[in-house]
Scaffold this motif. Structure first.
Motif, PDB file in Angstrom:
ATOM      1  N   ALA A  92     -25.676   5.887  26.339  1.00 29.58           N
ATOM      2  CA  ALA A  92     -26.146   6.674  25.012  1.00 29.58           C
ATOM      3  C   ALA A  92     -25.558   5.906  23.789  1.00 29.58           C
ATOM      4  CB  ALA A  92     -25.657   8.013  25.341  1.00 29.58           C
ATOM      5  N   TYR A  93     -24.155   5.571  24.164  1.00 28.11           N
ATOM      6  CA  TYR A  93     -23.594   4.647  23.173  1.00 28.11           C
ATOM      7  C   TYR A  93     -24.273   3.397  22.781  1.00 28.11           C
ATOM      8  CZ  TYR A  93     -20.145   1.551  21.130  1.00 28.11           C
ATOM      9  OH  TYR A  93     -19.462   0.761  20.277  1.00 28.11           O
ATOM     10  N   PRO A 104     -35.503   4.542  24.249  1.00 30.15           N
ATOM     11  CA  PRO A 104     -34.827   4.786  25.401  1.00 30.15           C
ATOM     12  C   PRO A 104     -34.053   5.663  26.110  1.00 30.15           C
ATOM     13  CG  PRO A 104     -34.905   2.468  24.115  1.00 30.15           C
ATOM     14  CD  PRO A 104     -35.366   3.543  23.219  1.00 30.15           C
ATOM     15  N   MET A 105     -33.412   6.399  24.931  1.00 30.87           N
ATOM     16  CA  MET A 105     -32.417   7.451  25.358  1.00 30.87           C
ATOM     17  C   MET A 105     -33.290   8.683  25.977  1.00 30.87           C
ATOM     18  SD  MET A 105     -29.423   7.637  25.023  1.00 30.87           S
ATOM     19  CE  MET A 105     -28.862   8.872  26.336  1.00 30.87           C
ATOM     20  N   TRP A 106     -34.615   8.998  25.577  1.00 28.09           N
ATOM     21  CA  TRP A 106     -35.264   9.861  26.233  1.00 28.09           C
ATOM     22  C   TRP A 106     -35.490   9.614  27.923  1.00 28.09           C
ATOM     23  CZ3 TRP A 106     -35.371  14.251  24.151  1.00 28.09           C
ATOM     24  CH2 TRP A 106     -35.436  14.491  22.830  1.00 28.09           C
ATOM     25  N   PHE A 107     -35.741   8.387  28.046  1.00 27.76           N
ATOM     26  CA  PHE A 107     -35.766   7.858  29.456  1.00 27.76           C
ATOM     27  C   PHE A 107     -34.882   8.268  30.352  1.00 27.76           C
ATOM     28  CE2 PHE A 107     -39.126   4.777  27.770  1.00 27.76           C
ATOM     29  CZ  PHE A 107     -40.069   5.525  28.354  1.00 27.76           C
ATOM     30  N   TYR A 155     -35.410   2.843  35.379  1.00 29.20           N
ATOM     31  CA  TYR A 155     -36.017   1.389  35.105  1.00 29.20           C
ATOM     32  C   TYR A 155     -36.935   1.430  33.997  1.00 29.20           C
ATOM     33  CZ  TYR A 155     -38.994  -2.297  35.608  1.00 29.20           C
ATOM     34  OH  TYR A 155     -39.894  -3.460  35.326  1.00 29.20           O
ATOM     35  N   LEU A 156     -37.565   2.367  33.661  1.00 31.34           N
ATOM     36  CA  LEU A 156     -38.145   2.416  32.315  1.00 31.34           C
ATOM     37  C   LEU A 156     -37.410   2.480  31.179  1.00 31.34           C
ATOM     38  CD1 LEU A 156     -40.989   4.919  33.344  1.00 31.34           C
ATOM     39  CD2 LEU A 156     -41.213   2.488  33.066  1.00 31.34           C
ATOM     40  N   SER A 160     -37.356  -0.698  28.629  1.00 33.31           N
ATOM     41  CA  SER A 160     -37.662  -0.434  27.181  1.00 33.31           C
ATOM     42  C   SER A 160     -36.421  -1.141  26.088  1.00 33.31           C
ATOM     43  CB  SER A 160     -37.897   1.208  26.823  1.00 33.31           C
ATOM     44  OG  SER A 160     -36.420   1.748  27.235  1.00 33.31           O
ATOM     45  N   ILE A 161     -35.312  -1.173  26.995  1.00 26.47           N
ATOM     46  CA  ILE A 161     -34.239  -1.694  26.011  1.00 26.47           C
ATOM     47  C   ILE A 161     -34.477  -3.408  25.944  1.00 26.47           C
ATOM     48  CG2 ILE A 161     -31.640  -2.254  26.141  1.00 26.47           C
ATOM     49  CD1 ILE A 161     -31.359   0.165  27.017  1.00 26.47           C
TER      50      ILE A 161
END
Length: 179
Positions: A92-93, A104-107, A155-156, A160-161
């Motif tokens: 998250a950070y 990406p945070m939603w994943f 992994y997703l 995405s990152i």
């Protein structure tokens, strides 16, 4: 194996902060040492409890059907939950503060939710599902499905990152970590 796997997850989160550069000996040596330590300690405790090799960790349970051990519970249940939570906070950070991304945070949050649901299925639905299906399915089946989904979503999030880094490196013919 569970404790070592969650150490690997946490170690990857720590390396993602770029405290040490990934793929170098300064990141690989601690990774492998701690992986072997977690695996070795958990395996020793499991064998000691299951086979009653020594009385060091707890010895034979009386009665035998009440087989249980606090250190083993910590290494196989508490440690994975703590490692997953710390990993989520690290990511998250990285995602929200450093990369300034939200997708990406939603994943990562969905992966955490699936992991929590898998643990709830394992601990709370085991007996219920086993009784309802005449011992054909238990909570571990549903927990395994949810954990597999959690790893896929994780992994997703990672993809995405990093998706732009691999595409650009491949097009340039540069496979180094600096893009």
């Amino acid at each position: 194996m569970v404790a070592a796997t969650f150490w690997a997850l946490l170690a990857n989160g720590i390396v993602a902060t770029q405290v040490v550069e990934d793929g170098t000996l300064s990141s690989l040596i601690p990774f492998f040492i701690f992986s072997f330590l977690f695996f070795g300690v958990t395996t020793y405790i499991s064998l000691d409890i299951g086979l009653s090799v020594t009385d060091l960790i707890g010895g034979v349970s009386d009665p035998p059907d009440r087989l249980g051990n606090i250190p083993l519970f910590v290494f196989t249940s508490i440690w994975p939950a703590a490692a997953a939570l710390i990993y989520l906070l690290i990511m998250a950070y990285i995602v929200l503060r450093i990369l300034n991304e939200t997708r990406p945070m939603w994943f990562y949050l969905l992966s955490a939710l699936l992991f929590v649901l898998s643990q709830l299925a394992w601990f709370l639905l085991g007996r219920v599902l086993c009784d309802a299906s005449d011992s054909k399915v238990d909570g571990s089946f549903l927990a395994t499905l949810l954990e597999t989904a959690a790893v896929g979503v994780l992994y997703l999030g990672w993809k995405s990152i990093t998706e732009g880094a691999f595409v650009h490196a491949t097009l340039r013919g540069d496979y180094s970590s600096e893009n």
